[in-house]
Write an enzyme that holds these catalytic residues in place. Structure first.
Site, short mmCIF file in Angstrom:
data_model
loop_
_atom_site.label_atom_id
_atom_site.label_comp_id
_atom_site.label_asym_id
_atom_site.label_seq_id
_atom_site.Cartn_x
_atom_site.Cartn_y
_atom_site.Cartn_z
N ASP A 1 -0.12 28.44 22.68
CA ASP A 1 -0.90 29.50 22.04
C ASP A 1 -2.35 29.42 22.48
O ASP A 1 -2.95 28.34 22.50
CB ASP A 1 -0.83 29.38 20.52
CG ASP A 1 -1.73 30.39 19.84
OD1 ASP A 1 -1.41 31.59 19.87
OD2 ASP A 1 -2.78 29.98 19.28
N TYR B 1 -11.23 31.65 22.15
CA TYR B 1 -11.36 30.22 22.43
C TYR B 1 -12.14 30.00 23.72
O TYR B 1 -11.62 30.09 24.82
CB TYR B 1 -9.98 29.57 22.54
CG TYR B 1 -9.11 29.71 21.32
CD1 TYR B 1 -9.64 30.01 20.07
CD2 TYR B 1 -7.73 29.54 21.41
CE1 TYR B 1 -8.84 30.15 18.95
CE2 TYR B 1 -6.91 29.66 20.30
CZ TYR B 1 -7.47 29.97 19.08
OH TYR B 1 -6.67 30.10 17.97
N LYS C 1 -4.08 36.55 21.60
CA LYS C 1 -4.49 37.31 20.43
C LYS C 1 -5.30 38.55 20.80
O LYS C 1 -5.83 38.65 21.91
CB LYS C 1 -5.29 36.39 19.49
CG LYS C 1 -4.46 35.15 19.09
CD LYS C 1 -5.20 34.23 18.16
CE LYS C 1 -4.33 33.02 17.82
NZ LYS C 1 -4.24 32.08 18.96
N GLY D 1 -3.54 24.03 11.77
CA GLY D 1 -4.47 23.41 10.84
C GLY D 1 -3.83 22.49 9.83
O GLY D 1 -4.27 22.43 8.67
N PHE E 1 -3.98 19.41 9.41
CA PHE E 1 -4.86 18.34 8.92
C PHE E 1 -6.01 18.89 8.08
O PHE E 1 -6.87 18.13 7.65
CB PHE E 1 -5.42 17.53 10.09
CG PHE E 1 -4.39 16.75 10.85
CD1 PHE E 1 -3.35 16.10 10.21
CD2 PHE E 1 -4.47 16.66 12.24
CE1 PHE E 1 -2.40 15.38 10.92
CE2 PHE E 1 -3.53 15.94 12.96
CZ PHE E 1 -2.49 15.30 12.30
N ASN E 2 -6.03 20.21 7.86
CA ASN E 2 -7.09 20.85 7.06
C ASN E 2 -8.48 20.42 7.51
O ASN E 2 -9.28 19.87 6.75
CB ASN E 2 -6.91 20.57 5.57
CG ASN E 2 -5.78 21.37 4.95
OD1 ASN E 2 -4.80 20.80 4.48
ND2 ASN E 2 -5.89 22.69 4.97
N SER E 3 -8.76 20.65 8.79
CA SER E 3 -10.04 20.35 9.43
C SER E 3 -10.27 18.86 9.61
O SER E 3 -11.40 18.43 9.87
CB SER E 3 -11.22 20.98 8.68
OG SER E 3 -11.11 22.38 8.67
N ILE F 1 -9.25 16.03 7.43
CA ILE F 1 -9.21 15.03 6.37
C ILE F 1 -7.83 14.41 6.19
O ILE F 1 -7.72 13.23 5.79
CB ILE F 1 -9.71 15.63 5.03
CG1 ILE F 1 -9.98 14.49 4.03
CG2 ILE F 1 -8.75 16.68 4.49
CD1 ILE F 1 -10.79 14.92 2.83
N ALA G 1 -5.93 13.64 8.57
CA ALA G 1 -5.78 12.69 9.68
C ALA G 1 -6.68 11.47 9.48
O ALA G 1 -6.26 10.34 9.72
CB ALA G 1 -6.10 13.36 11.00
#
Length: 332
Positions: A51, A56, A82, A232, A234-236, A238, A240
């Site tokens: 993707d 990007y 996209k 996402g 790891f939610n930005s 945290i 990880a």
């Protein structure tokens, strides 16, 4: 690697997929050599769904992804990009800051209309240097990016013309599937209630920590036979890193409440004898409507580390233990 079907289409994607934001220079520079090496690592590990997006690196990720895939057998992989942003050349000192380091020298305009989507696809073909795109996602349409009033305008653009463009591209065989690529639930519900979608790329809202998609979106996707691709996880970061000093949640430093919740989650993982990051990566795939989980990085070692986490045994019964510590982002 196992594959899952996208909606009611004939398209199948690997359960683990590669997200191309980091190779476009998100937050830190990514030399071309590192991007190519990371893509090769993904390929050798069996990932066959890639993707990317014009956003990007303002075209940089598309160029690198296309360069890498150009000599691969075309039916051996699935590619998504996209629509919704159009780029125009500007002087170097006028390139906007959207957290990409050393992007290509362009500024962006949002356009979710029929003509805007058709133009976006043409530009993507040129940047990719490929003659087929499998999936198109309408990128970042919603209040998270645009605020309430502009979202109303963009939503009408999409409903009045943009979706017609996507359907024409699909019915003519130019693409095989289309949907939304967003990080908020409400816009998914709004569009899906008015129009069919093959898939939704949803970032950060169906994770071990953030279950915002669970109550309404997952049931609606099952009903409409719309697949989810989850990013996402790891939610930005945290999930990880754990609740360390400087940990980020939802693109900003984590609040004390989030740090406390993740601390409790980390204890559960420690008791189970597996890393919290492994549970975070594996959690979405226990939902049948989820077709794939995206993992994105610009370092081969980081990619290998994440892929190894998919092999760590996390019993399905473990996931219920995390429920008391989850959150639900407010819709709207």
């Amino acid at each position: 690697m196992d594959k899952r079907r996208i909606g009611t289409t004939a398209l199948e994607v690997t359960e683990i997929s590669f997200g191309g934001a980091a190779i476009g220079g998100l937050y830190r520079a990514c030399p071309r050599e590192a991007a190519m090496e990371t893509l090769q690592t993904a390929w050798e590990a069996g990932l066959r769904y890639f993707d990317t997006a014009p956003f990007y690196g303002f075209g940089l990720s598309e160029r690198r992804t296309g360069d890498f895939l150009r000599y691969k057998p075309r039916d051996s992989y699935v590619l998504s990009t996209k629509v919704g942003r159009l780029f125009r050349p500007v002087p170097e000192d006028q390139v906007p800051d959207h957290s990409y380091v050393d992007p290509l020298p362009f500024a962006l305009d949002y356009d979710y209309s029929y003509d805007g989507i058709m133009r976006s696809v043409e530009f993507s073909y040129a940047r990719l240097g490929l003659n087929r795109i499998d999936i198109l996602f309408v990128h970042d349409i919603g209040t998270y990016t645009h605020g309430v009033e502009k979202t109303k305008l963009h939503f009408r653009q999409l409903m009045d013309g943009g979706l017609k463009a996507l359907e024409e591209l699909k019915s003519s065989g130019v693409i095989s599937a289309y949907g939304l690529g967003v990080n908020e639930v409400q816009i998914c519900l709004d569009v899906l209630r008015e129009a069919p979608l093959d898939c939704i790329l949803l970032a950060s809202r169906y994770s071990l920590l953030d279950r915002s998609a669970e109550a309404e979106l997952l049931p609606l996707c099952r009903q409409r036979q719309t697949s989810l691709i989850i990013g996402g996880v790891f939610n930005s970061g945290i999930l990880a890193t754990g609740p360390v000093h400087g940990a980020h949640f939802d693109y900003v430093p984590a609040t004390p409440d989030i740090l406390e919740r993740v601390g409790a989650m980390e204890k559960i993982a420690d008791e189970g004898g597996y890393p919290l990051a492994a549970a975070a990566l594996q959690f979405p795939l226990h939902e049948p409507v989820v077709a794939s989980v995206l993992t994105g990085t610009a370092k081969p070692a980081n990619l290998t580390r994440n892929l190894d986490l998919f092999d760590v045994k996390v019993p399905q019964t473990e996931f219920a233990r995390y429920a008391p510590y989850t959150i639900v982002q407010k819709l709207g």
